[in-house]
Design a protein around this motif. Structure first.
Motif, short mmCIF file in Angstrom:
data_model
loop_
_atom_site.label_atom_id
_atom_site.label_comp_id
_atom_site.label_asym_id
_atom_site.label_seq_id
_atom_site.Cartn_x
_atom_site.Cartn_y
_atom_site.Cartn_z
N ASP A 171 -22.02 -30.80 15.13
CA ASP A 171 -23.28 -30.48 13.46
C ASP A 171 -24.74 -30.14 13.92
O ASP A 171 -24.89 -30.93 14.54
N ASP A 172 -24.63 -28.98 13.86
CA ASP A 172 -26.47 -28.85 13.77
C ASP A 172 -27.03 -29.07 13.25
O ASP A 172 -28.12 -29.54 14.13
N LEU B 256 -21.00 -25.16 21.30
CA LEU B 256 -20.32 -24.82 19.63
C LEU B 256 -19.34 -26.50 19.65
O LEU B 256 -19.44 -26.17 18.21
N ARG C 217 -24.34 -21.11 24.87
CA ARG C 217 -24.87 -22.20 23.71
C ARG C 217 -23.22 -23.13 22.96
O ARG C 217 -21.93 -22.12 23.17
N ARG D 268 -19.37 -18.47 11.67
CA ARG D 268 -20.70 -18.76 11.26
C ARG D 268 -21.62 -17.90 11.40
O ARG D 268 -22.49 -17.97 10.32
N GLN E 271 -24.17 -17.34 7.70
CA GLN E 271 -25.51 -17.78 7.33
C GLN E 271 -25.63 -16.74 7.15
O GLN E 271 -26.68 -16.69 6.15
N GLU F 291 -18.31 -18.09 16.44
CA GLU F 291 -19.63 -17.61 15.84
C GLU F 291 -19.48 -16.78 15.23
O GLU F 291 -20.50 -16.78 14.16
N GLY G 276 -26.31 -32.94 15.55
CA GLY G 276 -25.83 -33.13 16.98
C GLY G 276 -24.35 -33.36 17.29
O GLY G 276 -23.78 -33.64 18.69
#
Length: 731
Positions: free
Chosen positions: A421-422, A486, A484, A522, A526, A519, A425
């Motif tokens: 979760d952004d 995910l 990064r 997402r 966005q 990614e 975390g």
């Protein structure tokens, strides 16, 4: 096992052994023969080229001497005895020279007199077609003007009568003080060898049947064959190589055979070249008999060793034949071949090694087929997963379809994905297939395992009943993109089985593909949210800057209108008219915003209606009087209409916001092939020279005009308003 072979195979092998045994002898004999003959040819070529080089230089000097003895007496007589009055005009001096008809017959191409500017002033014989022509670009005129005391023959030019090729010789004509006043051009024809004096002079010198003369453009000035005179020899590829080479001679190949070519520059000319060309075959013909003798000796040196080796090779050929037959059977796919050779030497050892190789090939072939089948299944699995992952940009839909496909392909009992979760975390369960309820204890255990994967950034493998607390073999892989993290991908296999190293490598590739797909989904979401938010902000800003302010003014006027009407009906009438204009302006501004939201409506509305609506909108929110005059209704292409509308919108906004104008005139005139849009205001104006070229508003107007091929012109002066003119024409 004894294998029979064909006679053709036995004879071929025997021939190779015989050949290999005396190849060094053949090579040495051939090298000696070739080197002997080559050295003879090289020495012959060097001697011939050295002789030709000296000969061409001597012949070139003879050509210069012949021409000088032929031409100089006449030229000296004309310049010293006839042209003595240097102060006389050029035309009189030319006329005096032309009286010497007997002497001038030498110049069979004629005589041309040019003034200081290079124009033709006098010609003999008469040629009205060239009188007054500008010949200043002729190289011989420029040479005479640049070096008055030097006279040299130049390249052939088509300046003779009726365009004939001639060789010019230009003499500078000087005044008493040595100043250049013109040029006398003596022309020698070459197109008609039988009547050409130049040709006869050179023939009398006996240059030979292999010598010819070229100018700098490789055009023939002289040739033993009169029909070749005037021809262009630029097609002879070896001539440019010869002229640019380090020496004046060389040996070249052409279709008819090799030739020895030498050249020498002709003194007294600008760029003439005397070329001597000889056939190489004719030069070395006497040495051909030696070549045949060398070939006979070489053949004898080959045949004798061949006969000796043939007798000895028969004793060792049979075991090798058996080996050849077995190898052929193996090439056909029969790897179980075994041979026996009881020779007690290296051939027997070779047979034993062959039998071992056959057994290993049989084993390797079986293993290779299995590996190919496994690799094919892996690639098919990756392709299927990639197709499922790219089938949708919706995250949940993509995950469900991908995991369903993965369960089917890898025969897993269940597969799940947990994403970070952004905001918090923390790992959050996102998809599990086949779909079923997960107990809180199992979820806590999977979350704990996922945290270990996130922290270590490594794939974890678990065996049944290990510390992971699951009864099946499991693998937990990190989902990451460009370093990064995910989330994680968990795969549980079937009970009683375990994952092979090949499957583990396949899971790594699947995790990489799934991470990219997550990614992308997402980023797509966005981008949608950002686009919607930006459009909302723009609408809110436009409503606040225009419609809301106009409605606020309308509300104020509406509140005071009843009392104002009772006190002063005339003022009330004026305010009522202002209220009507503000209302119309707000309505026009709302229509403009609706057009912005629906681009198709902007393309379908006539240009005149768009300009009228834009004028009402500006009048409503800026209280600026905008008049629109349309001479001819026009409805151009959509991209042209949109560009003109945007330019008008930018110009009206500039007039209202920056120029402080209170009146603007918009004129539109349209024809099928041309549209002119003119916008004039009475604002404060500006100095166009003081505006930087990258000014945002003006730069956008210029870019829109250029996009449709229109011409944008902006005229303005401080205190005198601004005029914008856009002209579009169909090309």
């Amino acid at each position: 096992m004894k294998v029979q072979t064909k006679n053709k195979q036995r004879s071929t092998l025997r021939t190779k052994i015989i050949a290999w045994s005396f190849v060094p002898t053949v090579i040495i004999l051939a090298a000696v023969a070739w080197f002997t003959f080559y050295a003879y040819q090289q020495v012959t070529a060097q001697l011939v080229m050295a002789q030709d080089q000296e000969l061409t230089q001597a012949k070139a000097s003879q050509v210069t001497q012949a021409i000088t003895e032929w031409v100089n007496p006449v030229i000296l007589s004309l310049t010293l005895n006839v042209d003595t009055n240097k102060a006389a005009p050029l035309s009189k001096r030319a006329a005096l020279i032309l009286t010497q008809e007997e002497s001038l017959s030498l110049f069979d191409g004629g005589i041309v007199f040019l003034d200081t500017a290079g124009k033709v002033v006098t010609v003999a014989p008469e040629r009205p077609d060239i009188m007054g022509q500008d010949w200043s670009d002729r190289s011989y005129f420029q040479q005479a003007k640049r070096s008055p005391g030097q006279a040299e023959f130049t390249d052939t030019v088509p300046d003779g009568p009726h365009g004939q090729l001639v060789v010019p010789l230009a003499l500078a004509m000087l005044s008493e003080r040595g100043e250049f006043v013109g040029a006398m051009v003596l022309l020698f024809q070459i197109d008609s060898p039988l009547t050409s004096g130049l040709y006869h002079i050179l023939v009398q010198r006996g240059l030979g049947d292999s010598i010819y003369i070229l100018d700098s453009h490789n055009r023939v000035i002289f040739h033993p064959d009169p029909q070749q005179i005037g021809s262009d020899f630029s097609g002879k590829a070896y001539l440019p190589q010869l002229f640019k080479g380090p020496t004046n001679t060389g040996l070249f190949d052409r279709e008819s055979g090799r030739v020895v070519v030498s050249y020498a520059p002709v003194p007294g000319t600008v760029s003439w070249r005397l070329v001597k060309e000889q056939n190489w075959t004719n030069l070395i013909r006497p040495s051909l008999s030696y070549q045949y003798l060398l070939l006979a000796l070489l053949a004898l040196g080959v045949l004798v060793p061949a006969l000796v080796v043939t007798v000895g090779v028969r004793r060792i050929i049979q075991p090798i034949q058996e080996l050849i037959g077995a190898a052929q059977n193996m090439a056909d796919g029969h790897f179980e071949q075994q041979i026996t050779a009881s020779t007690g030497d290296e051939i027997e050892e070779l047979a034993e090694q062959f039998n071992r190789m056959s057994a290993q090939l049989q084993e390797s072939y079986t293993l290779l087929e299995q590996r190919v089948a496994d690799r094919t299944r892996e690639l098919a699995t990756l392709n299927a997963i990639a197709a499922a992952a790219s089938s949708s940009l919706d995250l949940d839909e993509m995950l469900n379809s991908t995991l369903d496909r993965l369960v089917e392909l890898v025969a897993a009992s269940r597969i799940g994905v947990m994403l970070l979760d952004d905001a918090s975390g923390e790992l959050v369960p996102r998809a599990i297939r086949p779909e079923h309820d997960v107990f809180s204890e199992d979820l806590a255990q999977m979350t704990k395992i996922g945290q270990q994967v996130i922290i270590s950034n490594k794939t974890l493998y678990g065996t049944p009943n290990s510390e992971f607390g699951v009864a099946e073999p499991s693998v937990w892989l990190p989902l990451r993109v460009r370093g990064r993290m995910l989330g994680i991908l968990g795969i549980l296999g079937s009970a009683g089985n375990k994952f092979s190293p090949e499957q583990q490598a396949l899971f790594e590739s699947i995790a990489d593909q799934l991470g990219v797909a997550v990614e992308n989904a997402r980023l797509y979401r966005q981008a949608e949210i950002t686009a919607v938010q930006a459009e909302r902000n723009r609408l809110a800003r436009d409503l606040h800057d225009s419609v809301s302010q106009t409605l606020f003014s309308t509300s104020l006027i509406a509140e005071v209108l009843p009392r104002l009407w009772e006190q002063n009906p005339a003022e009330g009438q004026r305010r009522l008219q202002e209220l009507r204009e503000l209302t119309r302006g707000a309505l026009a501004e709302m229509r403009t915003l609706l057009l912005e939201l629906r681009p198709t409506a902007l393309a379908d509305t006539p240009l005149a209606d768009l300009l009228r609506q834009l004028a009402e909108s500006v009048t409503g929110w800026a209280r600026v009087r905008v008049n629109v005059a349309v001479e001819d209704e026009c409805n151009p292409l959509s991209e042209v209409k949109t560009a003109l509308y945007r330019i008008a919108q930018e110009a009206l906004n500039n007039a209202a916001r920056h120029a402080r104008a209170n009146q603007v005139q918009v004129n539109l005139s349209g024809q099928p092939d041309e549209i002119v849009l003119q916008i004039c205001d009475n604002g404060c104006g500006f100095d166009p020279a003081a505006i930087p070229p990258d000014h945002l508003g003006l730069g956008i107007m210029h870019e829109r005009a250029e996009s449709i091929g229109a011409i944008l012109k902006i005229e303005s002066q401080a205190g005198e308003g601004t005029q914008v003119i856009v002209t579009w024409s169909k090309r």
